[in-house]
Design a protein around this motif. Structure first.
Motif, PDB file in Angstrom:
ATOM      1  N   SER A  80       2.216 -11.508 -30.418  1.00  0.00           N
ATOM      2  CA  SER A  80       2.338 -10.985 -29.058  1.00  0.00           C
ATOM      3  C   SER A  80       3.396  -9.892 -28.977  1.00  0.00           C
ATOM      4  O   SER A  80       3.568  -9.273 -27.925  1.00  0.00           O
ATOM      5  N   ALA A  81       4.110  -9.657 -30.086  1.00  0.00           N
ATOM      6  CA  ALA A  81       5.223  -8.700 -30.077  1.00  0.00           C
ATOM      7  C   ALA A  81       4.767  -7.256 -30.245  1.00  0.00           C
ATOM      8  O   ALA A  81       5.518  -6.328 -29.945  1.00  0.00           O
ATOM      9  N   GLY A  82       3.574  -7.038 -30.744  1.00  0.00           N
ATOM     10  CA  GLY A  82       3.104  -5.673 -30.974  1.00  0.00           C
ATOM     11  C   GLY A  82       1.634  -5.650 -31.337  1.00  0.00           C
ATOM     12  O   GLY A  82       0.995  -6.693 -31.512  1.00  0.00           O
ATOM     13  N   PHE A  83       1.101  -4.451 -31.483  1.00  0.00           N
ATOM     14  CA  PHE A  83      -0.325  -4.280 -31.779  1.00  0.00           C
ATOM     15  C   PHE A  83      -0.587  -4.429 -33.275  1.00  0.00           C
ATOM     16  O   PHE A  83       0.221  -4.012 -34.110  1.00  0.00           O
ATOM     17  N   HIS A  84      -1.736  -5.018 -33.589  1.00  0.00           N
ATOM     18  CA  HIS A  84      -2.214  -5.144 -34.959  1.00  0.00           C
ATOM     19  C   HIS A  84      -3.706  -4.819 -34.992  1.00  0.00           C
ATOM     20  O   HIS A  84      -4.396  -4.945 -33.975  1.00  0.00           O
ATOM     21  N   THR A  85      -4.168  -4.420 -36.165  1.00  0.00           N
ATOM     22  CA  THR A  85      -5.594  -4.197 -36.367  1.00  0.00           C
ATOM     23  C   THR A  85      -6.201  -5.461 -36.964  1.00  0.00           C
ATOM     24  O   THR A  85      -5.793  -5.899 -38.044  1.00  0.00           O
ATOM     25  N   PHE A  86      -7.162  -6.037 -36.260  1.00  0.00           N
ATOM     26  CA  PHE A  86      -7.862  -7.236 -36.729  1.00  0.00           C
ATOM     27  C   PHE A  86      -9.277  -6.823 -37.122  1.00  0.00           C
ATOM     28  O   PHE A  86     -10.017  -6.285 -36.287  1.00  0.00           O
ATOM     29  N   GLY A  87      -9.617  -7.058 -38.385  1.00  0.00           N
ATOM     30  CA  GLY A  87     -10.884  -6.533 -38.876  1.00  0.00           C
ATOM     31  C   GLY A  87     -11.717  -7.521 -39.656  1.00  0.00           C
ATOM     32  O   GLY A  87     -11.226  -8.551 -40.133  1.00  0.00           O
ATOM     33  N   VAL A  88     -13.002  -7.198 -39.788  1.00  0.00           N
ATOM     34  CA  VAL A  88     -13.925  -7.936 -40.638  1.00  0.00           C
ATOM     35  C   VAL A  88     -14.775  -6.925 -41.390  1.00  0.00           C
ATOM     36  O   VAL A  88     -15.156  -5.886 -40.838  1.00  0.00           O
ATOM     37  N   GLU A  89     -14.987  -7.197 -42.676  1.00  0.00           N
ATOM     38  CA  GLU A  89     -15.918  -6.410 -43.487  1.00  0.00           C
ATOM     39  C   GLU A  89     -16.965  -7.377 -44.026  1.00  0.00           C
ATOM     40  O   GLU A  89     -16.624  -8.413 -44.614  1.00  0.00           O
ATOM     41  N   TRP A  90     -18.221  -7.001 -43.861  1.00  0.00           N
ATOM     42  CA  TRP A  90     -19.316  -7.955 -44.053  1.00  0.00           C
ATOM     43  C   TRP A  90     -20.481  -7.245 -44.724  1.00  0.00           C
ATOM     44  O   TRP A  90     -20.910  -6.193 -44.262  1.00  0.00           O
ATOM     45  N   SER A  91     -20.932  -7.791 -45.835  1.00  0.00           N
ATOM     46  CA  SER A  91     -22.078  -7.224 -46.542  1.00  0.00           C
ATOM     47  C   SER A  91     -23.023  -8.348 -46.947  1.00  0.00           C
ATOM     48  O   SER A  91     -22.792  -9.521 -46.650  1.00  0.00           O
TER      49      SER A  91
ATOM     50  N   TYR B 178     -20.724 -10.452 -49.531  1.00  0.00           N
ATOM     51  CA  TYR B 178     -19.420 -11.021 -49.217  1.00  0.00           C
ATOM     52  C   TYR B 178     -19.092 -10.819 -47.745  1.00  0.00           C
ATOM     53  O   TYR B 178     -19.728 -10.012 -47.041  1.00  0.00           O
ATOM     54  N   LEU B 179     -18.057 -11.511 -47.293  1.00  0.00           N
ATOM     55  CA  LEU B 179     -17.491 -11.315 -45.957  1.00  0.00           C
ATOM     56  C   LEU B 179     -16.007 -11.668 -46.025  1.00  0.00           C
ATOM     57  O   LEU B 179     -15.640 -12.693 -46.602  1.00  0.00           O
ATOM     58  N   PHE B 180     -15.159 -10.807 -45.470  1.00  0.00           N
ATOM     59  CA  PHE B 180     -13.740 -11.142 -45.391  1.00  0.00           C
ATOM     60  C   PHE B 180     -13.136 -10.569 -44.117  1.00  0.00           C
ATOM     61  O   PHE B 180     -13.631  -9.578 -43.562  1.00  0.00           O
ATOM     62  N   THR B 181     -12.080 -11.212 -43.637  1.00  0.00           N
ATOM     63  CA  THR B 181     -11.333 -10.728 -42.485  1.00  0.00           C
ATOM     64  C   THR B 181      -9.953 -10.276 -42.950  1.00  0.00           C
ATOM     65  O   THR B 181      -9.454 -10.736 -43.982  1.00  0.00           O
TER      66      THR B 181
ATOM     67  N   ILE C 221     -24.301  -5.428 -35.110  1.00  0.00           N
ATOM     68  CA  ILE C 221     -24.456  -4.971 -36.491  1.00  0.00           C
ATOM     69  C   ILE C 221     -24.968  -6.113 -37.369  1.00  0.00           C
ATOM     70  O   ILE C 221     -24.681  -7.284 -37.112  1.00  0.00           O
ATOM     71  N   LYS C 222     -25.735  -5.749 -38.364  1.00  0.00           N
ATOM     72  CA  LYS C 222     -26.106  -6.654 -39.451  1.00  0.00           C
ATOM     73  C   LYS C 222     -25.547  -6.021 -40.718  1.00  0.00           C
ATOM     74  O   LYS C 222     -26.096  -5.053 -41.238  1.00  0.00           O
ATOM     75  N   PHE C 223     -24.409  -6.519 -41.172  1.00  0.00           N
ATOM     76  CA  PHE C 223     -23.598  -5.961 -42.250  1.00  0.00           C
ATOM     77  C   PHE C 223     -22.886  -4.700 -41.765  1.00  0.00           C
ATOM     78  O   PHE C 223     -23.489  -3.826 -41.160  1.00  0.00           O
ATOM     79  N   GLY C 224     -21.607  -4.644 -42.025  1.00  0.00           N
ATOM     80  CA  GLY C 224     -20.813  -3.506 -41.590  1.00  0.00           C
ATOM     81  C   GLY C 224     -19.356  -3.885 -41.425  1.00  0.00           C
ATOM     82  O   GLY C 224     -18.844  -4.781 -42.103  1.00  0.00           O
ATOM     83  N   LYS C 225     -18.694  -3.220 -40.483  1.00  0.00           N
ATOM     84  CA  LYS C 225     -17.266  -3.456 -40.244  1.00  0.00           C
ATOM     85  C   LYS C 225     -16.985  -3.453 -38.743  1.00  0.00           C
ATOM     86  O   LYS C 225     -17.649  -2.755 -37.982  1.00  0.00           O
TER      87      LYS C 225
END
Length: 454
Positions: free
Chosen positions: A318-329, A332-335, A228-232
């Motif tokens: 390691s104790a449980g599942f998490h959602t790890f994300g990035v939003e990029w335009s 801006y860009l943030f995780t 992707i070039k910009f997205g999530k």
């Protein structure tokens, strides 16, 4: 001599059959206040009614009618203004707060997105993923040899598992061969997916301290298939546990448009260390790290200006599942972790990355730095090109991700025999690795969206 008036009590005459203590006394005058109080006290003791307290009245007042609180009979005109100011201030504060909240809400960008890839790992989909097989450390000096071995990478009902193992456990290579007089040649085997002799082959030598990679693990990417070039991007995953494990969810550019790393950029969505947080002061598996890597040379990487971390208490990743994300335009860009509200770091592209890094003021080896992004004129360069996704578990490394002198690290980053130093301390770190897939990265799902309509 007391000023109090004394009370004269007549003598008591006894009559036969009469109790003098129950016979009323005849008083020669009207009962005083003290007599009345005593009478009420006796009544209270005998169980009739409690004594009533006399309301105090000053003897200095002239008999007549007086207002109890004359100042409360008529309200002061200033009180009206004070009330108006008080409640008006509250109303104004509420209005300003509502306006600020509205402004913040209206300023949040909500782009339109198109789903590029969705994978829940019923299998390892060849339309999405390729294995990256080599043993050269991927530029970070890590100690693992990445494979496509089902012992190192597989799927089950929980999702994708990337699990590091001892080389001596999952191959026919013995411990003696690992240390001396054995040649590993992945090019000859036809499995190496990159170029370069050091990336694809090695010979163990006891005298030189050179050993075959002591750990095997895995690394897959969407290079050439999904980018992707910009997205999530959102990855639902659970991190591994074990000293010196290095799980990573990250992105690299499809093409080195601006040159070799880090000129063309790198996006680290989520990285961690498998060490227990109590024993690792730099942040173990209780800490999540995100960063951008960018710069004209590896020695001038500006990642420290575009990075962040988030630490959890009384648990770890390691104790449980998490959602790890990035939003990029383009702007801006943030995780983030689990939702857009919990951001690990945020970067607004409001100035040229060359200026952000202050590279024009630096010298490397007494030479001025070259600006690889000068021709674009874009503030988000090099993060203006398509990037693909990578999932892997590395082990150790000599690039400084595991700082010197922290957590009893058994190797030195500058040591030419770092892999052997790591392997020699196996009795210390291997017991910390979880059993089975606990020592691995578990990925439940991956979603990638590109910005804009489909």
């Amino acid at each position: 001599m007391s000023s109090r008036t004394s009370i004269h009590t007549p003598a008591i005459q006894s009559n036969p059959g009469t109790n003098p203590f129950t016979t009323p006394l005849r008083q020669s005058r009207a009962p005083s206040v003290s007599d009345q109080g005593a009478s009420r006290a006796v009544s209270y003791i005998n169980g009739s009614q409690p004594p009533r307290r006399r309301k105090f009245k000053s003897a200095r007042l002239v008999p007549g009618e007086y207002d109890e609180k004359p100042w409360a009979m008529e309200k002061h005109p200033k009180l009206k203004w004070e009330k108006a100011i008080f409640y008006g201030s509250i109303g104004l504060g509420v209005a300003i707060g509502a306006f600020i909240c509205y402004q913040a809400y209206s300023s949040v960008t909500n782009h339109e997105y198109c789903l590029v890839m969705e994978d829940s790992f019923q299998s390892i989909n060849k339309d999405h993923w390729d294995y990256e097989i080599q043993r050269g450390g991927f530029g970070s000096g890590t100690f693992e040899w990445t494979t496509d071995d089902p012992k190192n990478i597989y799927t089950d009902a929980e999702g994708l598992h990337i699990v590091p193992t001892l080389t001596t456990e999952t191959t026919d290579i013995s411990r003696d061969q690992l240390i001396d007089n054995y040649v590993l040649n992945l090019t000859t085997d036809g499995t190496c997916t990159t170029k370069g002799i050091d990336n694809c082959s090695i010979r163990s030598n006891k005298t030189a301290g050179t050993i075959i990679n002591p750990i095997r693990s895995a690394r897959i990417s969407t290079k050439g298939k999904k980018s992707i070039k910009f997205g999530k991007v959102e990855v639902v995953a659970k991190m591994p546990q074990g000293d010196w494990l290095w799980p990573a969810i990250w992105m690299m550019p499809e093409n080195d448009t601006y040159g070799e790393w880090p000129r063309s950029g790198e996006i680290d969505i989520a990285e961690s260390r498998g060490n227990h947080g109590d024993n690792y002061t730099s942040g173990g598996r209780d800490t999540l790290i995100s960063a951008l890597h960018w710069g004209p040379l590896p020695e001038a990487d500006g990642f420290y200006k575009t990075s962040g971390q988030h630490q959890v208490r009384r648990t770890d990743y390691s104790a449980g599942f998490h959602t790890f994300g990035v939003e990029w335009s383009e702007d801006y860009l943030f995780t983030y972790i689990d939702s857009r509200l919990l951001q690990v770091f945020f970067l607004k592209f409001n100035k040229l990355m060359w200026d952000r890094g202050g590279f024009g003021e630096k010298l490397v080896n007494n030479s001025a730095l070259y600006n690889p992004w000068a021709l674009t004129g874009q503030k988000n360069t090099p993060f203006d090109q398509p990037f693909y996704l990578i999932l892997n578990v590395a082990v150790g490394g000599t690039n400084g991700f595991f700082p010197e002198g922290v957590g009893n690290k058994p190797w030195g980053n500058e040591s030419p025999t770092a892999p052997k130093e790591f392997f020699d301390s196996m009795t210390n770190w291997l017991p910390t690795w979880g059993e089975g897939d606990k020592r691995g990265l578990t990925v439940k799902s991956v979603k990638m969206w590109s910005q804009g309509a489909c």
